[in-house]
Design a protein around this motif. Structure first.
Motif, short mmCIF file in Angstrom:
data_model
loop_
_atom_site.label_atom_id
_atom_site.label_comp_id
_atom_site.label_asym_id
_atom_site.label_seq_id
_atom_site.Cartn_x
_atom_site.Cartn_y
_atom_site.Cartn_z
N LEU A 25 -6.21 -47.88 48.21
CA LEU A 25 -6.98 -46.57 48.03
C LEU A 25 -6.10 -45.53 48.73
N CYS A 26 -5.22 -45.85 49.80
CA CYS A 26 -4.50 -44.94 50.34
C CYS A 26 -3.15 -44.44 49.57
N LEU A 27 -2.77 -45.47 48.66
CA LEU A 27 -1.54 -45.14 47.94
C LEU A 27 -2.18 -44.09 46.74
N LYS A 28 -3.45 -44.30 46.44
CA LYS A 28 -4.02 -43.15 45.27
C LYS A 28 -4.25 -41.81 45.98
N ALA A 29 -4.73 -41.91 47.36
CA ALA A 29 -5.02 -40.91 48.07
C ALA A 29 -4.03 -40.75 49.39
N PRO A 30 -2.79 -40.42 49.37
CA PRO A 30 -2.07 -40.88 50.34
C PRO A 30 -2.30 -40.13 51.75
N TYR A 31 -2.97 -39.14 51.82
CA TYR A 31 -3.35 -38.32 52.96
C TYR A 31 -4.29 -39.14 53.82
N PHE A 32 -5.15 -40.13 53.53
CA PHE A 32 -6.13 -40.99 54.08
C PHE A 32 -5.14 -42.10 54.81
N SER A 33 -4.04 -42.21 54.59
CA SER A 33 -3.18 -43.28 55.11
C SER A 33 -2.85 -42.97 56.76
N SER A 34 -3.11 -41.64 57.19
CA SER A 34 -2.85 -40.99 58.35
C SER A 34 -3.78 -41.69 59.30
N ILE A 35 -4.98 -42.10 58.92
CA ILE A 35 -6.00 -42.67 59.91
C ILE A 35 -5.78 -44.08 59.64
N SER A 36 -5.26 -44.76 58.94
CA SER A 36 -5.28 -46.17 58.92
C SER A 36 -6.56 -46.98 58.68
N PRO A 37 -7.27 -46.54 57.75
CA PRO A 37 -8.71 -46.88 57.61
C PRO A 37 -8.76 -48.41 56.95
N LEU A 38 -9.86 -49.20 57.37
CA LEU A 38 -10.01 -50.47 56.75
C LEU A 38 -11.58 -50.30 56.11
N PHE A 39 -11.54 -50.66 54.90
CA PHE A 39 -12.98 -50.68 54.37
C PHE A 39 -13.45 -51.96 54.72
N GLU A 40 -14.92 -51.83 55.05
CA GLU A 40 -15.58 -53.14 55.55
C GLU A 40 -16.58 -53.41 54.58
N ARG A 41 -17.31 -52.51 53.86
CA ARG A 41 -18.30 -52.73 53.12
C ARG A 41 -18.31 -51.62 51.86
N LEU A 42 -18.58 -51.88 50.59
CA LEU A 42 -18.52 -50.69 49.69
C LEU A 42 -19.51 -51.25 48.46
N GLU A 43 -20.50 -50.50 48.26
CA GLU A 43 -21.35 -50.73 47.07
C GLU A 43 -22.01 -49.33 46.78
N PRO A 44 -22.72 -49.27 45.68
CA PRO A 44 -23.37 -48.00 45.36
C PRO A 44 -24.37 -47.41 46.54
N GLU A 45 -24.30 -46.37 46.63
CA GLU A 45 -25.07 -45.84 47.78
C GLU A 45 -24.82 -46.16 49.27
N TYR A 46 -23.66 -46.94 49.41
CA TYR A 46 -23.18 -47.32 50.73
C TYR A 46 -21.65 -47.45 51.00
N CYS A 47 -21.19 -46.86 51.99
CA CYS A 47 -19.64 -47.35 52.32
C CYS A 47 -19.59 -47.26 53.86
N GLU A 48 -18.70 -48.48 54.13
CA GLU A 48 -18.54 -48.47 55.67
C GLU A 48 -16.92 -48.62 55.92
N ILE A 49 -16.49 -48.00 56.85
CA ILE A 49 -15.00 -47.73 57.12
C ILE A 49 -15.00 -47.95 58.50
N ARG A 50 -13.84 -48.75 58.92
CA ARG A 50 -13.24 -48.71 60.42
C ARG A 50 -12.08 -48.22 60.67
N MET A 51 -11.88 -47.48 61.78
CA MET A 51 -10.45 -46.90 62.42
C MET A 51 -10.51 -47.22 63.38
#
Length: 154
Positions: A25-51
């Motif tokens: 995902l960070c390759l698709k939208a490179p700016y977000f790589s600056s925070i080194s996110p880790l997706f934990e859960r993704l589904e319609p109406e819910y997203c959880e990310i760790r940093m």
């Protein structure tokens, strides 16, 4: 189903799958790589990310920078919106209201959810996404409401 959700569903339960998805995902939208996110859960109406709290996201006080939390909120809110809107529609962030509630001294978790469930998708409307960012003590340190403009694809 969105392309992102298809990829998530393929990778999430595989070894290093969440990490791989996050990097893709960070390759698709490179700016977000600056925070080194880790997706934990993704589904319609819910997203959880760790940093993780790491040097690249710190301010002069040694706490997580406000804009790093904004990036985290936009990534969580945008990805949640992407996997939620119907395939017949498109979206773009229109605005964001933020509240910095407490110093962020630890690793963080952002959770994005819609303010309105069962949203009536129509020709063009504002879709409001709530993002809460919590520290490792489960205290909310940051809150955002992101306005997404959602409209039918041409």
């Amino acid at each position: 189903m969105s392309q992102a959700l298809k990829i998530w569903n393929t990778l999430a339960n595989k070894p290093a799958g969440k990490w791989t998805f996050s990097k893709m995902l960070c390759l698709k939208a490179p700016y977000f790589s600056s925070i080194s996110p880790l997706f934990e859960r993704l589904e319609p109406e819910y997203c959880e990310i760790r940093m993780k709290k790491h040097r690249a996201v710190l301010n002069h006080l040694g706490t997580v920078h406000a804009i790093a939390m904004c990036n985290m909120a936009e990534l969580a809110g945008g990805t949640m919106t992407d996997v939620t809107v119907p395939a017949t529609h498109r979206w773009i962030p229109k605005g964001m209201q933020v509240e910095y509630l407490k110093k962020a001294n630890t690793d963080l978790v952002a959770v994005a959810t819609p303010l309105q469930v069962n949203f009536p998708w129509n020709a063009g409307s504002d879709y409001l996404v709530q993002v809460e960012v919590k520290d490792t003590s489960q205290d909310v340190v940051f809150r955002a409401i992101i306005t997404m403009w959602v409209s039918a694809k041409k």
